[in-house]
Write a protein that holds these residues in place. Structure first.
Motif, short mmCIF file in Angstrom:
data_model
loop_
_atom_site.label_atom_id
_atom_site.label_comp_id
_atom_site.label_asym_id
_atom_site.label_seq_id
_atom_site.Cartn_x
_atom_site.Cartn_y
_atom_site.Cartn_z
N GLY B 127 0.80 -1.22 0.00
CA GLY B 127 0.00 0.00 0.00
C GLY B 127 0.83 1.27 0.00
N GLN B 128 2.14 1.13 -0.24
CA GLN B 128 3.00 2.33 -0.26
C GLN B 128 3.02 2.95 -1.65
N LEU B 129 3.15 4.28 -1.66
CA LEU B 129 3.25 5.00 -2.93
C LEU B 129 4.67 4.78 -3.48
N GLY B 134 9.33 0.60 -8.47
CA GLY B 134 9.13 0.06 -7.13
C GLY B 134 9.88 0.81 -6.06
N TYR B 135 10.47 1.99 -6.39
CA TYR B 135 11.18 2.78 -5.38
C TYR B 135 10.15 3.58 -4.58
N VAL B 136 10.37 3.65 -3.27
CA VAL B 136 9.39 4.28 -2.39
C VAL B 136 9.52 5.80 -2.44
N VAL B 137 8.38 6.47 -2.59
CA VAL B 137 8.35 7.94 -2.57
C VAL B 137 8.55 8.39 -1.12
N GLN B 138 9.38 9.42 -0.92
CA GLN B 138 9.67 9.93 0.42
C GLN B 138 8.95 11.26 0.63
#
Lengths: 248, 262
Positions: B127-129, B134-138
């Motif tokens: 459920g992460q943006l 596939g790199y996570v937005v900070q």
């Protein structure tokens, strides 16, 4: 052998230097703000007791062609093109004030306004520095306007004006770093009426068709001078054969 | 000396060739989300000092000018032209575009932060943006399972309708980074840029503050490559290459002539 060939060789070598200057101009057809170099050849007459018939050719890059290059729009706010014969003052590597027409400006991480050559742009009080988070625009008179992004409704504030210098009446020459300096030292006076166009850049003033013509001219001149040596060789040979004892 | 004229002309060919690569890369990325076109910057190479101005020409006089021969040209750098690309409506709730300055922060698997303007995000299995790679937005934004109507406001506030509720709940805040000299960010592929010494450190804040751009949900920023400009540049570059190659054949002819005549 006659000394003619030495004179001809000096001509050949001059043609080669000329071709080299042309090659360098041609190579710089896409360099922003580049001013084509001009080569002058002067005859150097050898003084002496004999007839002054020997004039060696001596070429020198004396000045640059100061005509304006085409101005093209880039859409980048910090690109400026200088109008007329004005030159922008920058600080050269040795700290002295030098002049250039290259106006692709950027802000360094320390806030110094620099041109594409990495030379700090000089304002009324030395190199221009701007606040790091500010939005910078450049006015038509070279004024650097700084807008604080925190207060978008306030008009941009002037900080310092880029020194736009007028070279008219002063002899300037291009140095080894490609920047112009006043011959014999000194600085150019600021020109209050000089104007810049933001969002545009002045291209190189090398004219390709002119350069191609110069190239062919230099090439043919070299050929003629080569021919001169060949002729000298023939004259020398026939002279030698006259002296030769016939029948031997 | 003769070989030098050839070498000088060669530098022109090399530089135009590099410029053509830059143009080709721009044209290739005409449909890349949030791509910023590059411009090749040329600079004259060192001058060779054959005779110094001011050197004595006789006991009384000095040479007024020097004999400075240029050694050609080189591509000094490429400048990224940070003009805004056009915003294209996609109606996808997780497509974000920045209108104005700034970059989204992305956490790479190596633990380093990277920056991008390409806002074609999706949700990971957790459920992460995340970006399409596939790199996570900070800062990490997690949309709870079963949430509907995700809304991302201009200022980056992320809200969603959680199951069993009637009002939207704020689930996160997107921040964007701005730089003093964004043109100095290093492009590292995959639409990502890395911070450099010349770009200055990232200044992070909410969209719309301190000169940072606003976020437009349901839009993607297009490439800012203008095909017509690139084609004109391409032709100009091609012609410059041609005249430089003519120079090489001219010098070659001169040497050939000397060789045959003498």
């Amino acid at each position: 052998m006659d000394r003619l060939i030495y004179t001809a060789v000096s001509g050949m070598s001059d043609s080669m230097v000329r071709e080299r200057v042309i090659a360098s101009n041609m190579a710089n057809t896409s360099t922003i703000g580049f001013k084509a170099e001009k080569l002058y050849t002067t005859p150097i007459t050898l003084k002496g007791p004999a007839l002054e018939a020997r004039a060696m050719a001596d070429g020198q890059v004396k000045s640059a062609d100061m005509s304006a290059g085409n101005i093209t729009q880039t859409g980048r706010k910090l690109d400026i093109a200088l109008l007329g014969d004005a030159m922008m003052a920058v600080q050269s590597a040795d700290g002295t004030e030098s002049y250039t027409r290259r106006g692709d400006l950027t802000v360094s991480p320390t806030g110094v306004l620099e041109n594409g050559d990495g030379r700090p742009v000089v304002g009324n009080g030395g190199p221009i520095t701007v606040p790091l988070d500010a939005q910078i625009t450049i006015g038509p008179d070279g004024m650097v306007l700084v807008a604080n992004p925190e207060t978008p409704n306030l008009p941009p504030q002037p900080t310092d004006r880029i020194k736009l210098a007028s070279p008219s009446g002063t002899t300037t020459a291009k140095g080894l770093d490609g920047l112009f300096r006043v011959v014999g030292g000194g600085v150019l006076p600021a020109d209050e009426n000089a104007r810049v166009i933001a969002g545009s850049l002045e291209q190189s003033n090398v004219n390709p068709s002119e350069v191609l013509t110069q190239m062919i001219q230099a090439q043919r001149l070299y050929d003629i001078r080569t021919k001169l040596i060949a002729t000298a060789k023939e004259v020398d040979q026939s002279g030698t054969s006259l002296l030769r004892i016939s029948g031997s | 000396m003769p070989s030098t004229a050839l070498q000088v002309a060669r530098t022109g060919l090399d530089a135009q060739d590099t410029r053509m690569r830059v143009i080709a890369n721009n044209l290739a990325n005409v449909s890349t989300t949030a791509f910023k076109r590059d411009r090749a910057n040329f600079a004259t190479l060192a001058y060779q000092d054959m005779r110094v101005a001011g050197q004595a020409s006789s006991t009384q006089t000095n040479y007024a000018t020097g004999l400075n021969l240029g050694t050609g040209v080189g591509v000094q750098s490429t400048t990224r032209v940070d003009e805004q690309g056009t915003l294209n409506s996609t109606t996808n709730a997780l497509d974000l575009a920045i209108s104005g300055n700034g970059y989204f922060q992305i956490l790479l698997p190596t633990g380093q932060l990277s920056y991008t303007r390409a806002g074609n995000f999706t949700l990971s299995a957790e459920g992460q943006l995340v970006t399409s790679q596939g790199y996570v937005v900070q800062p990490a934004i997690t949309i709870p399972n079963g949430a509907s109507s995700i809304t991302i406001a201009k200022d980056g506030t992320v809200s969603a309708m959680l199951p069993g509720t009637t009002a939207a709940t704020q689930v996160g805040q997107i921040t964007i980074a701005s730089f003093v000299n964004p043109a100095a960010l290093q492009a590292s592929g995959d639409n990502l840029y890395a911070e450099t010494l010349a770009s200055g450190p990232a200044q992070i804040g909410a969209p719309g503050t301190a000169g940072r751009g606003d976020i437009s949900q349901g839009y993607l920023e297009g490439s800012n490559v203008n095909i017509v400009t690139e084609l004109v540049d391409m032709i100009e570059c091609q012609r410059a290459y041609e005249i430089n190659s003519k120079m090489i054949s001219a010098v070659d002819d001169m040497l050939k002539n000397a060789n045959q005549t003498l």
